[in-house]
Design a protein around this motif. Sequence first.
Motif, PDB file in Angstrom:
ATOM      1  N   GLY A 183       0.745  -1.001  -0.262  1.00 50.60           N
ATOM      2  CA  GLY A 183      -0.097   0.072  -0.192  1.00 50.60           C
ATOM      3  C   GLY A 183       0.691   1.190   0.168  1.00 50.60           C
ATOM      4  O   GLY A 183       0.469   2.290  -0.724  1.00 50.60           O
ATOM      5  N   GLN A 184       1.914   1.291   0.706  1.00 54.28           N
ATOM      6  CA  GLN A 184       2.694   2.503   0.645  1.00 54.28           C
ATOM      7  C   GLN A 184       4.423   1.973   0.806  1.00 54.28           C
ATOM      8  O   GLN A 184       4.541   0.947   1.444  1.00 54.28           O
ATOM      9  CB  GLN A 184       2.203   3.528   1.711  1.00 54.28           C
ATOM     10  N   ARG A 199      11.956  -7.457   7.407  1.00 59.25           N
ATOM     11  CA  ARG A 199      11.432  -8.686   7.786  1.00 59.25           C
ATOM     12  C   ARG A 199      11.772  -9.780   6.830  1.00 59.25           C
ATOM     13  O   ARG A 199      11.328 -10.997   7.023  1.00 59.25           O
ATOM     14  CB  ARG A 199       9.837  -8.751   8.038  1.00 59.25           C
ATOM     15  N   ILE A 247       2.242  -3.049  13.926  1.00 55.92           N
ATOM     16  CA  ILE A 247       3.302  -3.602  12.954  1.00 55.92           C
ATOM     17  C   ILE A 247       4.924  -3.588  13.296  1.00 55.92           C
ATOM     18  O   ILE A 247       5.331  -4.566  13.397  1.00 55.92           O
ATOM     19  CB  ILE A 247       3.269  -2.830  11.606  1.00 55.92           C
ATOM     20  N   SER A 305       3.557  -8.484   8.131  1.00 55.93           N
ATOM     21  CA  SER A 305       3.312  -7.070   8.163  1.00 55.93           C
ATOM     22  C   SER A 305       2.419  -6.611   7.350  1.00 55.93           C
ATOM     23  O   SER A 305       2.031  -5.370   7.509  1.00 55.93           O
ATOM     24  CB  SER A 305       4.725  -6.329   8.068  1.00 55.93           C
ATOM     25  N   SER A 306       2.137  -7.350   6.049  1.00 56.67           N
ATOM     26  CA  SER A 306       1.386  -6.928   5.077  1.00 56.67           C
ATOM     27  C   SER A 306       0.504  -7.722   4.337  1.00 56.67           C
ATOM     28  O   SER A 306       1.135  -8.761   4.167  1.00 56.67           O
ATOM     29  CB  SER A 306       1.913  -5.775   4.331  1.00 56.67           C
ATOM     30  N   TYR A 314      -4.455   0.876   3.597  1.00 58.03           N
ATOM     31  CA  TYR A 314      -3.313   1.608   3.533  1.00 58.03           C
ATOM     32  C   TYR A 314      -2.044   1.128   4.326  1.00 58.03           C
ATOM     33  O   TYR A 314      -1.059   0.618   3.627  1.00 58.03           O
ATOM     34  CB  TYR A 314      -3.553   3.026   3.299  1.00 58.03           C
ATOM     35  N   VAL A 315      -2.080   1.121   5.442  1.00 54.69           N
ATOM     36  CA  VAL A 315      -1.040   0.540   6.319  1.00 54.69           C
ATOM     37  C   VAL A 315      -0.607  -0.813   6.038  1.00 54.69           C
ATOM     38  O   VAL A 315       0.203  -1.116   6.216  1.00 54.69           O
ATOM     39  CB  VAL A 315      -1.556   1.144   7.904  1.00 54.69           C
ATOM     40  N   PHE A 316      -1.898  -1.678   6.282  1.00 49.73           N
ATOM     41  CA  PHE A 316      -1.445  -3.125   6.143  1.00 49.73           C
ATOM     42  C   PHE A 316      -1.465  -3.555   4.754  1.00 49.73           C
ATOM     43  O   PHE A 316      -1.522  -4.639   4.402  1.00 49.73           O
ATOM     44  CB  PHE A 316      -2.740  -3.921   6.803  1.00 49.73           C
ATOM     45  N   SER A 317      -1.350  -2.740   3.767  1.00 50.07           N
ATOM     46  CA  SER A 317      -1.419  -3.057   2.318  1.00 50.07           C
ATOM     47  C   SER A 317      -2.570  -4.213   1.982  1.00 50.07           C
ATOM     48  O   SER A 317      -2.462  -5.158   1.206  1.00 50.07           O
ATOM     49  CB  SER A 317       0.163  -3.787   1.774  1.00 50.07           C
TER      50      SER A 317
END
Lengths: 556, 322
Positions: A419-420, A430, B152, B164-165, B268-271
Amino acid sequence: MLKFWKLATLAFALVFFMTACSSDKTDTKEDSYSETEHGEIVPSITILSSTPEANQTQYEAANMAAAEWRKLGIDVTVRPIEFNTMVDRVFNGEDHDFDVYTIGWSGRAERLDPDMFTYSILHSSNAGPGGNNSSGFVHAAFDELASAQRQEMDIDKRREMIFQTQEIIADEVPFVTTYVPMFVQAYNNERFTDVPLMVGEGIFSEWLPYYVKPLADDKVLRVGSTYDLNTLNPLDASTAYEWRILRLIYDKLVRVSLEGAPTPAAASGWDVIDDTTVDVFVREGMTFHDGNPVTAEDVKFSFDFQIEHNPGYFLAFIDPIESVEVVNDTTVRFNLKYPYAPFVNNTLAQIPIIPKHYWENVMEEQGISSPADFPNLDPIGSGPMTFNHWRRGEEISLSTNNDFYHNIEISGMIYRLYGQMEGIMAGLQRKDIDTLSDPMIPAHINQSRGIEHLNVTETGSIGFQFLGFNLRRVPFDNKEFRNALAHTIDFHTIVDAHLEGYGGLGGAGLNINDANQFWHNPNVTRPAFEPSKAREILEAAGYTWDSQGRLRLPAN
Amino acid sequence: MASYIARRIFQMLVSLFIVATLIFFLFRLMPGDPTAAMVDPSIPLEARQQLIAQYGLDQSLWVQYKVFLSDLVKLDFGNSFYYKRSVTDILGDKLAATLILMFAAMIFAYGFGIFGGAWMAWRRGSFLESTAITMALVFRSAPTFWVGIIFIYFFSVRLGWFPSSGMRSPGEEVNNMFQLFFSWDFVKHLILPAIVASLLFLATPLLIMRNTMLEVLGEDFIEMARAKGLKERVILYRHAARNALLPVVTAGALFVGSAIGGQVLLEYVFSWPGLGQEIVLSAQRHDYPLAQGSFIIMAAMVMVMNLVADILYAYLDPRISY
């Protein structure tokens, strides 16, 4: 206490008296001023800038320029606008309603050929609405050179012409390059080594699978990106991000090397017969991913089909082709309408080879009016990677084509969507991903340097960010005025402070920078940041300042 | 009842028509041209004009509006300008991802909220209760993206407990819809974003439940139950909590309606490949069909859920009849 007030009043009176005196003096000076003839006041200028969210550096650069211009006595406003609105107004607007704007050209591989940054963005024929010459630069001598260079098949003569065009642009200043972006990226050094870096593209270039070497048992290279794709149909793809994947699946006759020179790919070689005839020799023994051989017929079909169905993205590259003939099993002849110098560098190096048996009847079979409407969910090419799966918004998975004519050591690639940039950074940290396709922001660069399993790479860019002038308007129609403003852009502060050193210096009219070694003219001198020089140039050109310090156009 | 539902559905259709009309004109009032977002500026002018004609953007606004409405009646939202695929397809892909995340968050938030709220009312005035309220309100008011980034950082980057995503590990092979959403790998990816989302939603059911419980606990029948000598836990959950559930159910139904928009910042943060981001992007890109489609579906969902809540109310509370 009383004493203090007395003192204060006295001081105040003194200051008042002195100001009055000095203003008297200016009055007398004004008399001598009024003898000099003033022109009109320089009209107010609005800089349309990137929003700080979209491009912080360009936003700061616009504000820095505005501050300097105000010191010169010009009324300047900075108005950040959203990217699409900017493009709409600056490139597509019928009435060219803008003064100054900030935007950039990205440095894709096909732009290593100087045609795009010379002819396409500065030739007068492209100055209309929708054209790329957004500044409206019109210059007869330049036009002549820009047209001639694209028809000059002798590379040294062409280079000489390109060098001359750069001198003209630096002298005419239709725009000022504010900075040259730098591709700083990182990769996991525990899992991969020998990562190739390509000018303008960084790590994720088409050469990545060719040269990268895996160190671990798991040989799949995972690339993080924030750019989602729309399609994997080569007749529909219209963004650089789609082509970054498509060029791994589909082979091309020629590939542009890491240094920018055309090298044989699906073609084993080529022969320029004359200015408008080029023979290309198809490499023998190649197969498509479905096992069918790649023949001269497929090559001819690929060009014919794409010319017929007119994929907008490559329009400029295929337009010069008159016809394509199959001479024999391994030779394809291209007849051009007119000499076109970027033919090998751009046309042959960009047009994908598609299997005839797969596309020939696609419209009848699918009941569609254009092959661009075909979803192409299982793309078949002859490139270094074969297609596995695509989960929209998540990832694209590719495997190595073991029958490819170049040895590839990795076993596959995964293009992973985030997403970003923050997510990409966490992914790198990671070890979820091995590298990334986008350039990093300075904060992440510094963070990556502190992480042991990451190697940080730096690649120059051939693209550039700039401050464009609307030459159709007063005061930018005056060359001296533009030249003066070129002295007011603080290139060093932009790179040192706003990019934390991760970028190249800009310059007046700098369209082809030194990352493009072959085409960059190193002998052009450009104005340095020197605001006092700007004042001198304006004065010499007949500009004056009135009693209020406002800049006025030359009289008459 | 049947006539009530019929009347409500008719009202819904009228509201939807008004919403659709507003959405249609609002998007066209935005400055900028959709082709600017779709087409690379280095593409020649003819190609761009061809696209404008292809999408019917050269027609008058009135003609475009009529086409839009007649397509809408057939539940056809058209093709996205940007993706060149049907809007229904695009929304379908992403809607599932968003709804699963939102439902998981809802189960966490409402499950914990209902029991926690009841317990808090019981233990009113204790130190634990006031701590719980404070915590719920802190998470309610803290920006989701910030909580997300912190989570995260700790649980994924530092401790390495969760990915993480994204929704799946890179390269994970999926052969059918079942594997797509019912694998251990998927659940592992779901936990962290669902917890962060539920922390945000938690305050609503928790506090509603607590407040109604306090009212219910003062009622005579609770006194009666106590007098009968029932165990405290039985009084609390079997007698009191059931009666306090009503407002929580309403809040829950309305929540489902708005969940379709997702939590843009969270995705958005976690895609997370959900709809939230897509809606924002489609408005930014002037992708009228996609933006219209998603807003209309969102509006319809809120309306349907309102209706469901009303019907449910009549069922749960015999005093209400239509």
